[in-house]
Design an enzyme around this catalytic site. Structure first.
Site, short mmCIF file in Angstrom:
data_model
loop_
_atom_site.label_atom_id
_atom_site.label_comp_id
_atom_site.label_asym_id
_atom_site.label_seq_id
_atom_site.Cartn_x
_atom_site.Cartn_y
_atom_site.Cartn_z
N ASP A 164 33.79 28.92 9.36
CA ASP A 164 35.18 28.57 8.87
C ASP A 164 35.80 28.29 10.18
O ASP A 164 36.75 29.21 10.65
CB ASP A 164 35.77 29.49 7.91
CG ASP A 164 36.93 29.13 7.37
OD1 ASP A 164 37.42 28.18 7.66
OD2 ASP A 164 37.36 29.78 6.29
N HIS A 169 39.78 34.30 1.35
CA HIS A 169 41.14 33.52 1.32
C HIS A 169 42.08 34.12 0.50
O HIS A 169 41.84 34.16 -1.01
CB HIS A 169 41.01 32.05 1.41
CG HIS A 169 40.17 31.73 2.59
ND1 HIS A 169 39.13 30.88 2.44
CD2 HIS A 169 40.05 32.28 3.72
CE1 HIS A 169 38.44 30.51 3.57
NE2 HIS A 169 38.87 31.58 4.59
N GLY A 228 45.18 43.18 6.22
CA GLY A 228 43.98 44.08 5.55
C GLY A 228 43.62 43.59 4.50
O GLY A 228 43.65 42.27 4.26
N SER A 252 48.74 45.08 5.56
CA SER A 252 48.71 44.19 6.77
C SER A 252 49.68 44.57 7.84
O SER A 252 50.83 45.20 7.80
CB SER A 252 49.19 42.61 6.24
OG SER A 252 48.04 42.48 5.42
N HIS A 284 41.30 41.29 14.08
CA HIS A 284 41.80 39.91 13.56
C HIS A 284 42.11 40.48 11.93
O HIS A 284 42.36 39.98 11.09
CB HIS A 284 41.01 38.81 13.26
CG HIS A 284 39.65 38.94 12.42
ND1 HIS A 284 38.88 40.02 12.45
CD2 HIS A 284 39.12 38.12 11.31
CE1 HIS A 284 37.72 39.80 11.41
NE2 HIS A 284 38.15 38.59 10.79
#
Lengths: 139, 485
Positions: free
Chosen positions: B99, B207, B383, B389, B408
């Site tokens: 990806d 996603h 997260g 996050s 990341h």
């Protein structure tokens, strides 16, 4: 004789082990295993025929190429397949007639978005009379 | 799987070395950023062995690096960073991943949790309706062959020209949302066919779109410059990549590299590490194709950001401008970049592979937006959907030590299969709703794969990179609403 295939776990992804009494059966079982990750193969009717030809430098790569060809058909053209007649198979070339239909939201339940067959932990060997192959998919 | 038993050399509480002597053929040592506790799960997964394998690649300089969110990938580990001397080194599609430019974009708003919480169901429904998502989803934008070429070259720029988003968004996107060197002639018909219908879609798997609320600010000055005002503020996170297009580009070039490995006599411990010299025709072709896919992903996130603004504006009856929906930043998590770094005291042109890693450039670096010159490049670390996050910034230490790179995300703990067997998708929704998080998903069973329990705790990951000094925590946000493919 074991079943035609098994699904195996891989932390980030998912894999298959396919079996076959001969190489042709192995390639067709690996394809069936792939579509069993994507959806329930029993719900796919063999209404359309797709003739595929794949080449690669060696048999292991040929297996990856073959599965990637099928993933491409699914991702780009939304084709689901459940029957694979391997008409010709050498170490480097494969010709197959595949049967299936286009994805129908009502009829088919999508399970996993398989995006590529990888070379990672790729194995293809013969154990006694039986062929066996392991492929990890990126999902 | 057997545990990886070999000795790691402790450098400090957050740095562990795999000596070059671990395997014959390693050209440099490995360096893992982790806490003592994290090492155990890394050993269980044999990830240090993959870090060592990457050290075999020709031209690798410094160390084969592993971030604390590292987990086992195919060939390269996910969460790995490797820099190769462009003169004598290689580029490997496996070091970028399938990806290509999977990444994250973060938008700020003027909205408070109090204003958004009562409308969250409507907002999440609007986002679910306006942003195409799920397996086999097709975009709302129809891209012709010619436009596909323009999209591959222009990236987010192409999308802004077509009316999706603002020029200002480009200023706060890594590479301005457009990686130079993209050459559509390097793209196969198959990649085009997979890519064209999927432009402007979120996709499936890990996603997502997330409406978040700021819970904690660690660095008020840096947060302020980014437009993060304090706890209670609403943010929106977009996480997606280059869809089937990137996968096909990677698959195509892995095939090319298989041949190149033989042609250039490169010896590899794992076939999935296939590569070619950066300066070879194969290496250059891959970099030109990879740039097309990276640009596709930036165009994708640009279109989605536009629809996110529209959904908010429609539900709340105010323009995106009035809602203050400016972009904070957009970063790539899977990419190879030609950069200049200091190696053993001298400037060197290197090809930095970041696979599940984020660029983290320091204050004053020429490649970061002027508005962030004093604080460093924003780093966005999502997260799992149930936890939190982080927003961080890059540091000089990252530049000196990790080729300007950091972690990341959370990193997987359970395989997708194990998650599905032990967790039920409907239960996940119920648990999240009990904690005040509204979820809409195209596929309920696949939600289980993304449950909190399937991931490591991102807070532990961010603490390691913060303590190690390769980035600095700025703020933490938790989800209010999630849209998944």
């Amino acid at each position: 004789m074991k079943g035609s295939f098994e699904i195996i776990d891989h932390t980030a992804d998912v894999g298959i082990i396919a079996y076959g009494a001969d190489a042709k059966k192995l390639f067709s079982n690996a394809a069936l295993a792939l579509f069993s990750l994507i959806t329930e193969p029993e719900t796919i009717e063999g209404r359309l025929r797709f003739d595929l030809e794949v080449s690669a430098p060696d048999r292991e790569s040929l297996l990856v190429e073959w599965l990637n060809e099928l993933i491409y058909l699914f991702d780009a053209e939304h084709v689901l397949l459940s029957r694979f007649d391997i008409e010709a198979l050498t170490l480097t070339d494969l010709r197959a007639a595949c049967y299936g239909e286009r994805f129908d939201q009502v009829k088919h339940k999508l399970k996993t978005g398989v995006k590529a067959a990888t070379y990672h932990m790729l194995k293809l060997d013969k154990d006694g009379d039986e062929y066996r192959a392991q492929v990890i998919f990126d999902v | 799987m057997a545990q990886w038993q070999r000795q790691l050399v402790k450098i400090d509480d957050y740095r562990w070395q795999i000596p070059q002597t671990y395997k014959t053929g390693m050209r440099v040592p490995g360096l893992i950023y982790a806490s003592q506790e994290m090492l155990e799960s890394m050993r269980d997964e044999q990830t240090p062995d993959q870090v060592a394998n990457v050290a075999f690649l020709p031209g690798i300089v410094g160390c084969s690096l592993a971030m604390p969110d590292i987990h086992w990938g195919y060939g390269f580990p996910i969460g790995g960073v490797a820099a190769m001397d462009t003169g004598e080194g290689v580029v490997s599609p496996g070091g970028v991943g399938y990806d290509i430019n999977c990444g994250v974009r973060l938008l700020r708003t003027n909205l408070s949790e109090g204003e958004v919480r009562p409308r969250i169901r409507e907002l999440v429904d609007a986002l679910f309706r306006d942003v195409p998502s799920g397996l086999g989803s097709e975009g709302k934008i129809k891209v012709s062959q010619k436009e596909m070429d323009q999209l591959m070259v222009g990236g987010a720029n192409w999308a802004v020209k077509r009316g999706f988003g603002l020029d200002d968004d480009l200023d706060v996107t890594e590479e301005g949302g457009c990686l130079a060197g993209a050459n559509p002639d390097r793209i196969s018909d198959r990649a085009r066919k997979r890519g064209m219908p999927q432009a402007g879609t979120l996709g499936s798997g890990n996603h997502f779109l997330e409406v978040q609320v700021v819970k904690e600010v660690f660095d008020r000055h840096s947060a302020g410059i980014m437009g993060i005002t304090g706890p209670g503020q609403v943010l929106v996170l977009i996480h997606t990549g280059s869809r089937g297009f990137g996968h096909e580009v990677c698959t195509d070039y892995l095939r090319t590299m298989e041949g190149a490995v033989t042609r250039y006599g490169i010896k590899l411990p794992d076939r999935q590490l296939a590569c070619a010299p950066v300066e070879s025709p194969e290496g250059q072709a891959y970099l030109e194709a990879m740039a097309c896919a990276a640009n596709y992903a930036w165009a994708n996130r640009q279109c989605i950001a536009h629809w996110v603004r529209k959904s908010f504006s429609q539900v709340l009856g105010r323009s995106a401008d009035e809602l203050g929906m400016r972009q904070i930043y957009d970063v790539a998590h899977n990419i190879a970049k030609l950069e200049e770094h200091k190696v053993d005291g001298r400037r060197l042109k290197v090809c930095v592979h970041r696979k599940g890693a984020t660029r983290a450039f320091p204050p004053g670096h020429k490649d970061i937006p002027r508005r962030y010159a004093d604080i460093g490049q924003p780093v966005l670390v999502p997260g799992d959907m149930g936890r939190c996050s982080f927003v961080a910034v890059g540091t000089q230490r990252a530049m000196d030590e990790s080729f300007g790179s950091t972690c990341h995300g959370a990193g997987r703990l359970l395989s997708r299969g194990a998650a599905k067997r032990s967790i039920n998708g409907r239960e996940v929704i119920r648990e999240l709703e009990q904690r005040g998080i509204t979820v809409r998903a195209e596929s309920i069973p696949s939600l289980a794969e993304e449950a909190s329990r399937a991931y490591k705790d991102v807070s532990a990951v961010i603490d390691v990179v913060h303590e190690a000094g390769i980035s600095r925590k700025v703020a933490m946000a938790t989800p209010l609403g999630v849209v998944k493919g």
